[in-house]
Design a protein around this motif. Structure first.
Motif, PDB file in Angstrom:
ATOM      1  N   THR A 133       5.472 -31.901 -27.064  1.00  0.00           N
ATOM      2  CA  THR A 133       5.515 -31.029 -26.075  1.00  0.00           C
ATOM      3  C   THR A 133       4.337 -29.976 -26.082  1.00  0.00           C
ATOM      4  N   ASP A 134       3.771 -29.875 -27.352  1.00  0.00           N
ATOM      5  CA  ASP A 134       2.721 -29.158 -27.617  1.00  0.00           C
ATOM      6  C   ASP A 134       1.256 -29.596 -27.147  1.00  0.00           C
ATOM      7  N   ALA A 135       1.445 -30.971 -26.945  1.00  0.00           N
ATOM      8  CA  ALA A 135       0.138 -31.869 -26.424  1.00  0.00           C
ATOM      9  C   ALA A 135      -0.118 -31.571 -24.923  1.00  0.00           C
ATOM     10  N   ALA A 136       1.117 -31.304 -24.282  1.00  0.00           N
ATOM     11  CA  ALA A 136       1.224 -31.252 -22.855  1.00  0.00           C
ATOM     12  C   ALA A 136       0.519 -29.932 -22.304  1.00  0.00           C
ATOM     13  N   PHE A 137      -0.532 -30.066 -21.519  1.00  0.00           N
ATOM     14  CA  PHE A 137      -1.201 -28.660 -21.229  1.00  0.00           C
ATOM     15  C   PHE A 137      -1.584 -28.956 -19.794  1.00  0.00           C
ATOM     16  N   HIS A 138      -1.255 -28.027 -18.669  1.00  0.00           N
ATOM     17  CA  HIS A 138      -1.413 -28.335 -17.373  1.00  0.00           C
ATOM     18  C   HIS A 138      -2.158 -26.976 -16.883  1.00  0.00           C
ATOM     19  N   GLN A 139      -3.410 -27.182 -16.218  1.00  0.00           N
ATOM     20  CA  GLN A 139      -4.141 -26.090 -15.708  1.00  0.00           C
ATOM     21  C   GLN A 139      -3.610 -25.678 -14.381  1.00  0.00           C
ATOM     22  N   THR A 140      -3.103 -24.411 -14.317  1.00  0.00           N
ATOM     23  CA  THR A 140      -2.714 -23.895 -13.030  1.00  0.00           C
ATOM     24  C   THR A 140      -3.813 -23.016 -12.336  1.00  0.00           C
ATOM     25  N   ALA A 141      -3.520 -22.933 -11.082  1.00  0.00           N
ATOM     26  CA  ALA A 141      -4.241 -22.230 -10.148  1.00  0.00           C
ATOM     27  C   ALA A 141      -3.493 -21.558  -9.276  1.00  0.00           C
ATOM     28  N   LYS A 142      -3.926 -20.191  -8.664  1.00  0.00           N
ATOM     29  CA  LYS A 142      -3.179 -19.349  -7.785  1.00  0.00           C
ATOM     30  C   LYS A 142      -3.209 -19.941  -6.422  1.00  0.00           C
ATOM     31  N   HIS A 143      -1.819 -19.993  -5.718  1.00  0.00           N
ATOM     32  CA  HIS A 143      -1.912 -20.389  -4.617  1.00  0.00           C
ATOM     33  C   HIS A 143      -2.278 -19.701  -3.324  1.00  0.00           C
ATOM     34  N   GLN A 144      -3.195 -20.328  -2.647  1.00  0.00           N
ATOM     35  CA  GLN A 144      -3.882 -19.641  -1.845  1.00  0.00           C
ATOM     36  C   GLN A 144      -3.339 -19.953  -0.366  1.00  0.00           C
ATOM     37  N   PRO A 145      -2.661 -19.556   0.657  1.00  0.00           N
ATOM     38  CA  PRO A 145      -2.258 -19.971   1.921  1.00  0.00           C
ATOM     39  C   PRO A 145      -3.515 -20.194   3.026  1.00  0.00           C
ATOM     40  N   GLU A 146      -3.107 -21.290   3.768  1.00  0.00           N
ATOM     41  CA  GLU A 146      -4.305 -21.644   4.425  1.00  0.00           C
ATOM     42  C   GLU A 146      -4.686 -20.606   5.328  1.00  0.00           C
ATOM     43  N   ASP A 147      -3.636 -19.880   6.254  1.00  0.00           N
ATOM     44  CA  ASP A 147      -4.095 -18.900   7.160  1.00  0.00           C
ATOM     45  C   ASP A 147      -3.851 -17.550   6.634  1.00  0.00           C
ATOM     46  N   SER A 148      -4.301 -17.115   5.306  1.00  0.00           N
ATOM     47  CA  SER A 148      -4.265 -15.872   4.884  1.00  0.00           C
ATOM     48  C   SER A 148      -5.361 -15.131   5.565  1.00  0.00           C
ATOM     49  N   GLN A 149      -5.271 -13.788   5.505  1.00  0.00           N
ATOM     50  CA  GLN A 149      -6.298 -12.941   6.339  1.00  0.00           C
ATOM     51  C   GLN A 149      -7.367 -12.656   5.108  1.00  0.00           C
ATOM     52  N   LYS A 150      -8.343 -12.406   5.861  1.00  0.00           N
ATOM     53  CA  LYS A 150      -9.676 -12.193   5.004  1.00  0.00           C
ATOM     54  C   LYS A 150      -9.489 -10.710   4.273  1.00  0.00           C
ATOM     55  N   PRO A 151     -10.409 -10.551   2.909  1.00  0.00           N
ATOM     56  CA  PRO A 151      -9.954  -9.265   2.297  1.00  0.00           C
ATOM     57  C   PRO A 151     -10.432  -8.121   3.060  1.00  0.00           C
ATOM     58  N   TRP A 152     -11.451  -8.197   4.014  1.00  0.00           N
ATOM     59  CA  TRP A 152     -12.078  -7.276   4.588  1.00  0.00           C
ATOM     60  C   TRP A 152     -11.026  -6.811   5.918  1.00  0.00           C
ATOM     61  N   MET A 153     -10.130  -7.829   6.204  1.00  0.00           N
ATOM     62  CA  MET A 153      -9.312  -7.613   7.337  1.00  0.00           C
ATOM     63  C   MET A 153      -8.306  -6.731   6.712  1.00  0.00           C
ATOM     64  N   LYS A 154      -7.710  -6.996   5.405  1.00  0.00           N
ATOM     65  CA  LYS A 154      -6.868  -6.190   4.775  1.00  0.00           C
ATOM     66  C   LYS A 154      -7.139  -4.693   4.839  1.00  0.00           C
ATOM     67  N   LYS A 155      -8.440  -4.674   4.397  1.00  0.00           N
ATOM     68  CA  LYS A 155      -8.993  -2.915   4.216  1.00  0.00           C
ATOM     69  C   LYS A 155      -8.871  -2.475   5.357  1.00  0.00           C
ATOM     70  N   VAL A 156      -9.164  -3.130   6.619  1.00  0.00           N
ATOM     71  CA  VAL A 156      -9.210  -2.365   7.791  1.00  0.00           C
ATOM     72  C   VAL A 156      -7.762  -1.841   8.139  1.00  0.00           C
ATOM     73  N   ILE A 157      -7.040  -2.962   8.004  1.00  0.00           N
ATOM     74  CA  ILE A 157      -5.610  -2.580   8.331  1.00  0.00           C
ATOM     75  C   ILE A 157      -5.042  -1.349   7.568  1.00  0.00           C
ATOM     76  N   LEU A 158      -5.449  -1.594   6.291  1.00  0.00           N
ATOM     77  CA  LEU A 158      -5.117  -0.334   5.345  1.00  0.00           C
ATOM     78  C   LEU A 158      -5.673   0.937   5.934  1.00  0.00           C
ATOM     79  N   GLY A 159      -7.108   0.907   6.251  1.00  0.00           N
ATOM     80  CA  GLY A 159      -7.870   2.198   6.711  1.00  0.00           C
ATOM     81  C   GLY A 159      -6.959   2.697   8.285  1.00  0.00           C
ATOM     82  N   GLY A 160      -6.708   1.832   8.894  1.00  0.00           N
ATOM     83  CA  GLY A 160      -5.843   2.121  10.162  1.00  0.00           C
ATOM     84  C   GLY A 160      -4.495   2.649   9.812  1.00  0.00           C
ATOM     85  N   LYS A 161      -3.744   2.395   9.021  1.00  0.00           N
ATOM     86  CA  LYS A 161      -2.783   2.949   8.556  1.00  0.00           C
ATOM     87  C   LYS A 161      -3.064   4.217   7.980  1.00  0.00           C
ATOM     88  N   LEU A 162      -3.929   4.369   7.434  1.00  0.00           N
ATOM     89  CA  LEU A 162      -4.232   5.962   6.741  1.00  0.00           C
ATOM     90  C   LEU A 162      -4.868   6.565   7.682  1.00  0.00           C
TER      91      LEU A 162
END
Length: 109
Positions: free
Chosen positions: A38-67
């Motif tokens: 079990t020590d020998a088994a090592f799997h590299q993991t990666a963060k799941h990214q949904p295909e239709d996720s919003q772009k980072p700037w879009m999230k900032k625009v939405i947050l600015g609008g809320k503020l």
């Protein structure tokens, strides 16, 4: 006769003890092999990214609008509260002036 049976009994106990020791050793080896496997088994993991996720700037625009909306709502609430406080102050002054100057004084002598 009793010495033969006691010798036989001791021999059986010794064999049982040896068998138990071998079983324990075998189990320990198996457990070591499992741990190392079990020590020998090592799997590299990666963060799941949904295909239709919003772009980072879009999230900032939405947050600015809320503020901005929160700021507008706060300013409107303060304006309404100040107008309402003004009405209450004017009404209180009017009531006090009526009581002081226009209400007839009745003296009971």
């Amino acid at each position: 006769m009793t010495s033969e049976s006691s010798d036989r009994q001791k021999e059986l106990e010794q064999r049982e003890r040896i068998l138990r020791e071998r079983e324990v050793e075998l189990r320990l080896r198996e457990m070591e092999a499992n741990i190392q496997a079990t020590d020998a088994a090592f799997h590299q993991t990666a963060k799941h990214q949904p295909e239709d996720s919003q772009k980072p700037w879009m999230k900032k625009v939405i947050l600015g609008g809320k503020l901005f909306a929160l700021g507008v709502v706060t300013l409107v609430a303060v304006k309404i509260a100040s107008v309402l406080a003004g009405f209450i102050i004017v009404a209180a002054l009017g009531l006090m002036s009526y009581k002081l100057f226009f209400e007839s004084k009745k003296t009971n002598l």
